[in-house]
Design a protein around this motif. Structure first.
Motif, PDB file in Angstrom:
ATOM      1  N   TYR A  73       0.848  -1.189   0.000  1.00 35.20           N
ATOM      2  CA  TYR A  73       0.000   0.000   0.000  1.00 35.20           C
ATOM      3  C   TYR A  73       0.880   1.234   0.000  1.00 35.20           C
ATOM      4  O   TYR A  73       1.824   1.334   0.794  1.00 35.20           O
ATOM      5  CB  TYR A  73      -0.856   0.047   1.271  1.00 35.20           C
ATOM      6  CG  TYR A  73      -1.833  -1.077   1.405  1.00 35.20           C
ATOM      7  CD1 TYR A  73      -3.110  -0.975   0.872  1.00 35.20           C
ATOM      8  CD2 TYR A  73      -1.495  -2.233   2.093  1.00 35.20           C
ATOM      9  CE1 TYR A  73      -4.025  -2.011   1.008  1.00 35.20           C
ATOM     10  CE2 TYR A  73      -2.401  -3.270   2.241  1.00 35.20           C
ATOM     11  CZ  TYR A  73      -3.666  -3.151   1.699  1.00 35.20           C
ATOM     12  OH  TYR A  73      -4.567  -4.171   1.845  1.00 35.20           O
ATOM     13  N   GLU A  74       0.577   2.189  -0.851  1.00 39.64           N
ATOM     14  CA  GLU A  74       1.356   3.429  -0.883  1.00 39.64           C
ATOM     15  C   GLU A  74       0.390   4.598  -1.098  1.00 39.64           C
ATOM     16  O   GLU A  74      -0.345   4.629  -2.072  1.00 39.64           O
ATOM     17  CB  GLU A  74       2.410   3.367  -2.004  1.00 39.64           C
ATOM     18  CG  GLU A  74       3.140   4.676  -2.270  1.00 39.64           C
ATOM     19  CD  GLU A  74       3.778   5.306  -1.030  1.00 39.64           C
ATOM     20  OE1 GLU A  74       4.640   4.685  -0.398  1.00 39.64           O
ATOM     21  OE2 GLU A  74       3.373   6.449  -0.673  1.00 39.64           O
ATOM     22  N   ARG A  75       0.421   5.526  -0.179  1.00 37.26           N
ATOM     23  CA  ARG A  75      -0.552   6.615  -0.279  1.00 37.26           C
ATOM     24  C   ARG A  75      -0.218   7.610  -1.392  1.00 37.26           C
ATOM     25  O   ARG A  75      -1.091   8.283  -1.918  1.00 37.26           O
ATOM     26  CB  ARG A  75      -0.697   7.327   1.056  1.00 37.26           C
ATOM     27  CG  ARG A  75       0.510   8.101   1.492  1.00 37.26           C
ATOM     28  CD  ARG A  75       0.237   8.785   2.824  1.00 37.26           C
ATOM     29  NE  ARG A  75       1.476   9.282   3.386  1.00 37.26           N
ATOM     30  CZ  ARG A  75       1.637   9.591   4.660  1.00 37.26           C
ATOM     31  NH1 ARG A  75       0.653   9.461   5.496  1.00 37.26           N
ATOM     32  NH2 ARG A  75       2.800  10.052   5.091  1.00 37.26           N
ATOM     33  N   ARG A  82      10.649   9.118   0.268  1.00 38.15           N
ATOM     34  CA  ARG A  82      11.562  10.264   0.306  1.00 38.15           C
ATOM     35  C   ARG A  82      12.646  10.186  -0.763  1.00 38.15           C
ATOM     36  O   ARG A  82      13.545  11.029  -0.809  1.00 38.15           O
ATOM     37  CB  ARG A  82      12.207  10.364   1.695  1.00 38.15           C
ATOM     38  CG  ARG A  82      11.368  11.126   2.689  1.00 38.15           C
ATOM     39  CD  ARG A  82      11.903  10.962   4.092  1.00 38.15           C
ATOM     40  NE  ARG A  82      11.393   9.757   4.712  1.00 38.15           N
ATOM     41  CZ  ARG A  82      11.839   9.248   5.852  1.00 38.15           C
ATOM     42  NH1 ARG A  82      12.840   9.845   6.479  1.00 38.15           N
ATOM     43  NH2 ARG A  82      11.309   8.166   6.350  1.00 38.15           N
ATOM     44  N   SER A  83      12.570   9.179  -1.594  1.00 38.06           N
ATOM     45  CA  SER A  83      13.487   9.058  -2.711  1.00 38.06           C
ATOM     46  C   SER A  83      12.653   9.282  -3.970  1.00 38.06           C
ATOM     47  O   SER A  83      11.965   8.377  -4.429  1.00 38.06           O
ATOM     48  CB  SER A  83      14.064   7.645  -2.652  1.00 38.06           C
ATOM     49  OG  SER A  83      14.996   7.448  -3.641  1.00 38.06           O
ATOM     50  N   THR A  84      12.690  10.495  -4.493  1.00 36.97           N
ATOM     51  CA  THR A  84      11.813  10.799  -5.636  1.00 36.97           C
ATOM     52  C   THR A  84      12.405  11.940  -6.465  1.00 36.97           C
ATOM     53  O   THR A  84      13.204  12.725  -5.960  1.00 36.97           O
ATOM     54  CB  THR A  84      10.392  11.162  -5.147  1.00 36.97           C
ATOM     55  OG1 THR A  84       9.504  11.236  -6.268  1.00 36.97           O
ATOM     56  CG2 THR A  84      10.355  12.495  -4.409  1.00 36.97           C
ATOM     57  N   GLU A  97      16.769  14.883  -8.394  1.00 31.18           N
ATOM     58  CA  GLU A  97      16.371  14.317  -7.104  1.00 31.18           C
ATOM     59  C   GLU A  97      15.821  15.425  -6.194  1.00 31.18           C
ATOM     60  O   GLU A  97      16.463  16.453  -6.004  1.00 31.18           O
ATOM     61  CB  GLU A  97      17.562  13.638  -6.402  1.00 31.18           C
ATOM     62  CG  GLU A  97      18.138  12.417  -7.114  1.00 31.18           C
ATOM     63  CD  GLU A  97      17.265  11.169  -7.033  1.00 31.18           C
ATOM     64  OE1 GLU A  97      16.186  11.218  -6.418  1.00 31.18           O
ATOM     65  OE2 GLU A  97      17.684  10.132  -7.607  1.00 31.18           O
ATOM     66  N   LEU A  98      14.672  15.140  -5.614  1.00 24.84           N
ATOM     67  CA  LEU A  98      14.052  16.093  -4.692  1.00 24.84           C
ATOM     68  C   LEU A  98      14.351  15.698  -3.237  1.00 24.84           C
ATOM     69  O   LEU A  98      14.340  16.520  -2.338  1.00 24.84           O
ATOM     70  CB  LEU A  98      12.541  16.089  -4.918  1.00 24.84           C
ATOM     71  CG  LEU A  98      11.703  17.079  -4.117  1.00 24.84           C
ATOM     72  CD1 LEU A  98      12.080  18.514  -4.436  1.00 24.84           C
ATOM     73  CD2 LEU A  98      10.213  16.862  -4.384  1.00 24.84           C
ATOM     74  N   GLY A  99      14.592  14.418  -3.024  1.00 21.95           N
ATOM     75  CA  GLY A  99      14.902  13.926  -1.677  1.00 21.95           C
ATOM     76  C   GLY A  99      16.279  13.286  -1.676  1.00 21.95           C
ATOM     77  O   GLY A  99      17.263  13.932  -2.049  1.00 21.95           O
ATOM     78  N   THR A 509      20.042   2.058   4.924  1.00 20.94           N
ATOM     79  CA  THR A 509      19.721   1.488   6.233  1.00 20.94           C
ATOM     80  C   THR A 509      18.230   1.151   6.320  1.00 20.94           C
ATOM     81  O   THR A 509      17.862   0.155   6.944  1.00 20.94           O
ATOM     82  CB  THR A 509      20.157   2.422   7.370  1.00 20.94           C
ATOM     83  OG1 THR A 509      19.915   3.776   6.991  1.00 20.94           O
ATOM     84  CG2 THR A 509      21.624   2.227   7.681  1.00 20.94           C
ATOM     85  N   SER A 510      17.373   1.939   5.677  1.00 19.77           N
ATOM     86  CA  SER A 510      15.955   1.556   5.624  1.00 19.77           C
ATOM     87  C   SER A 510      15.807   0.251   4.846  1.00 19.77           C
ATOM     88  O   SER A 510      15.040  -0.631   5.237  1.00 19.77           O
ATOM     89  CB  SER A 510      15.116   2.657   4.974  1.00 19.77           C
ATOM     90  OG  SER A 510      14.854   3.682   5.909  1.00 19.77           O
ATOM     91  N   ALA A 511      16.556   0.133   3.744  1.00 20.88           N
ATOM     92  CA  ALA A 511      16.501  -1.107   2.952  1.00 20.88           C
ATOM     93  C   ALA A 511      17.042  -2.285   3.759  1.00 20.88           C
ATOM     94  O   ALA A 511      16.507  -3.400   3.689  1.00 20.88           O
ATOM     95  CB  ALA A 511      17.297  -0.939   1.651  1.00 20.88           C
TER      96      ALA A 511
END
Ligand SMILES: Cc1cc2nc3c(=O)[nH]c(=O)nc-3n(C[C@H](O)[C@H](O)[C@H](O)COP(=O)(O)OP(=O)(O)OC[C@H]3O[C@@H](n4cnc5c(N)ncnc54)[C@H](O)[C@@H]3O)c2cc1C
Ligand SMILES: *[C@@H]1O[C@H](CO)[C@@H](O)[C@H](O)[C@H]1NC(C)=O
Ligand SMILES: *[C@@H]1O[C@H](CO)[C@@H](O)[C@H](O)[C@H]1NC(C)=O
Ligand SMILES: *[C@@H]1O[C@H](CO)[C@@H](O)[C@H](O)[C@H]1NC(C)=O
Length: 532
Positions: A73-75, A82-84, A97-99, A509-511
């Motif tokens: 699910y992705e809103r 934050r990677s976009t 890159e914006l993030g 680290t999130s990955a």
């Protein structure tokens, strides 16, 4: 199983007990997964953490011969969190890159995934301060450049660096390598997978590093305070919008680990998109999870709705789906998810301790992207008109400025960084500014050398700027020193990835946390099966 026509009635348990198709979800019925032998996992969030969780769940489940359906699910309308990227002038050939913009060679999960999805990476020379840079970089304190690295002959720059700071650069580099070496053990047995981040941090000797501020950690390791303030702090500011007396030692070391900095051409989000594809996940974009409810049989009901419908119609159809495991892969405090009665649901004495993550302070970072025909205007930085400015301008505090003197810590410089990223196809400069407050028109005029408009007090637009894009992020936590971290297992079959952000906040680290959770989830399934 998708229960449609489910009306939001306000009382989760009452309404769930009698779903609109008449079936009783609460008791009696076997979960579908037991009937079919297929496990079902829900992942909330398609950022680095959620995409990696999906990718590795698929991998480990396949390895263990487990049938698995994954729903993500992705809103947002896009993958990456934050990677976009956004497109300069709205031109799809000009993404920027914006993030999150860079990762490094030792970021094994991202590097391996980019390679297996055939994504091209390009090396970044000017995104973070690096002593071997060939691109010019300057550190500005609001009055002077305390450090400038010229664009040419790097051996001469290194000599200058050593002459100015003595052994501090070498000591910092060695300290960084030792610290990062400990962190890298988190990827391997016997430490991987880790059921507790607090425990693995302690076991690897990293708790001592997160317990200290960056300032203390550098001092303990005999690193000259001038180097710390002028170079290391410039790096903690551009990477985390934080100064050394507040950010912890481990995140400080991460800022200095810049070897092999790179980014994916077209956008780092392509790694996460590739992961979701490879996971054969059922991806639901524009879909917000609004509630998660634990069932008596240990499964979870996930309630979602179209993001755009969030406040408008509470009586809209709201799908409810059941899952064996749920992974929350974004900071809970910003997710607007009601986790009902997690503390009191279920009464079996075998339940592990249940936990809800605390809200923690996040940095509010203003990212401003803009284009202009004008190069940055040297006199604004007290430089002669004919001396081009460094393409990356980082900032630090002045010696008298205590970081506590203003709440955002930015000091006299007023911004954390200004980078000249590239020239666009039209031949204009593309700039990125990080600041704790919105960048205003007069600032943009000043830095591009455009005369201030004194004829009117009205906003008349800014002829120096041809395209502009602003975004305010909850970019990362304030990385205050701490010795414990959020639980990653919130309850039986309910997992949380974002606690790692107080330890290190990066895409990798999130990955890594997503991968770790995936391993633990599949281990539990395998254990259950062998017990059955
Ligand atoms: C400006 C900026 C610069 C950065 N620079 C770097 C860098 O150079 N290198 C680096 O490695 N890191 C950088 N970072 C940090 C990096 O972006 C994060 O650490 C990382 O992307 C976090 O990934 P995540 O998956 O944990 O969280 P997120 O990317 O935040 O993903 C969480 C996802 O969950 C979704 N979500 C939340 N609630 C719900 C809900 N109720 N229902 C459905 N979906 C939901 C969100 O929409 C989001 O897509 C930067 C961050 C910012 C903002
Ligand atoms: C898994 O997904 C397939 C394809 O979408 C679907 O047909 C099947 O019913 C799902 N299984 C379970 C247990 O949800
Ligand atoms: C998501 O919503 C956006 C508008 O906000 C729309 O352009 C896009 O097509 C939608 N995507 C999906 C997959 O529904
Ligand atoms: C990547 O390229 C290799 C060789 O060119 C090819 O075998 C492989 O299928 C490609 N993988 C993907 C995901 O496109």
């Amino acid at each position: 199983m998708r229960l449609n026509n489910f009306a939001f009635a306000g009382l989760w348990s009452a309404s769930l007990a009698q779903a609109s198709d008449g079936r009783n979800l609460r008791g009696g019925q076997e979960p579908l997964s037991i009937q079919t032998g297929t496990k079902r996992a829900a992942i909330v969030g398609a950022g680095a953490g959620g995409s990696s969780a999906a990718y590795h769940l698929r991998h480990y489940a396949t390895e263990a011969g487990i049938n698995l359906n994954i729903t993500v699910y992705e809103r947002n309308p896009y993958i990456g969190g934050r990677s976009t990227t956004v497109n300069v002038y709205d031109d799809p050939n000009e993404p920027v890159e914006l993030g999150a913009s860079i990762f490094v060679k030792i970021n094994k999960i991202l590097v391996d995934a980019a390679e297996s999805f055939n994504l091209s990476t390009s090396s970044i020379r000017n995104a973070r301060p690096r002593s071997q840079d060939s691109d010019a970089l300057g550190v500005w304190n609001g009055a002077d450049f305390v450090f400038i690295q010229s664009g040419s002959s790097s051996w001469w720059d290194i000599a200058k660096l050593l002459w100015k700071y003595g052994l501090a650069p070498i000591r910092t580099n060695n300290l960084m390598k030792r610290t990062v070496g400990k962190f890298l053990q988190m990827y391997e047995a016997p430490h991987f997978p880790w059921p507790s981040l607090s425990q693995v941090a302690f076991d690897l000797g990293l708790t001592a590093v997160t317990a200290a501020t960056g300032e203390q950690y550098l001092k303990e390791n005999n690193i000259d305070s001038r180097f710390a303030e002028e170079i290391v702090q410039a790096s903690t500011r551009v990477n985390y919008a934080q100064n050394l007396p507040l950010i912890h030692g481990l995140e400080t070391m991460v800022c200095m680990a810049t070897d092999g900095a790179m980014s994916v051409e077209g956008g780092n989000w392509r790694i996460f998109s590739g992961m979701i594809d490879a996971a054969s996940a059922d991806l639901r974009l524009n879909t917000s999870v609004v509630a998660i409810e634990k069932q008596q049989d240990g499964t979870y009901a996930v309630h979602s709705k179209p993001t755009m419908a969030e406040e408008i119609s509470r009586t809209d159809d709201m799908p409810v789906e059941l899952f064996d495991s749920v992974v929350l892969a974004g900071p809970l405090q910003f997710s607007n998810i009601k986790i009902s009665d997690i503390e009191s649901a279920g009464t079996e004495s075998t339940s592990p301790p249940r936990h809800l993550p605390d809200a923690i302070p996040y940095v509010q970072l203003h990212v401003t992207l803009f284009t202009s025909k004008h190069p940055l205007y040297p006199p604004v930085f007290n430089q002669p008109l004919d001396k081009p400015l460094p393409s990356t301008i980082l900032t630090t505090l002045q010696p008298y400025e205590h970081p506590g003197t203003n709440p955002d810590g930015v000091g006299a410089a007023g911004f954390f960084s200004i980078s000249t990223l590239r020239k666009t196809a039209k031949g204009e400069y593309l700039y990125k500014v990080f600041s704790p407050r919105p960048v205003d028109d007069s600032f943009l005029r000043r830095i591009t050398g455009y005369p201030p408009d004194e004829s009117t007090s009205e906003e008349v637009g800014n002829p120096a700027v041809t395209w502009i894009y602003r975004k305010v992020w909850h970019s990362y936590p304030y990385e205050y020193p701490r010795v414990t971290f959020e639980e990653l297992k919130l309850d039986k079959n309910l997992w949380y990835t974002s606690g790692i952000e107080s330890f290190i906040s990066t895409m990798e680290t999130s990955a890594l946390m997503g991968k770790n959770v995936a391993r633990l989830v599949v281990n539990e399934w395998v254990k259950k099966e062998s017990q059955a």
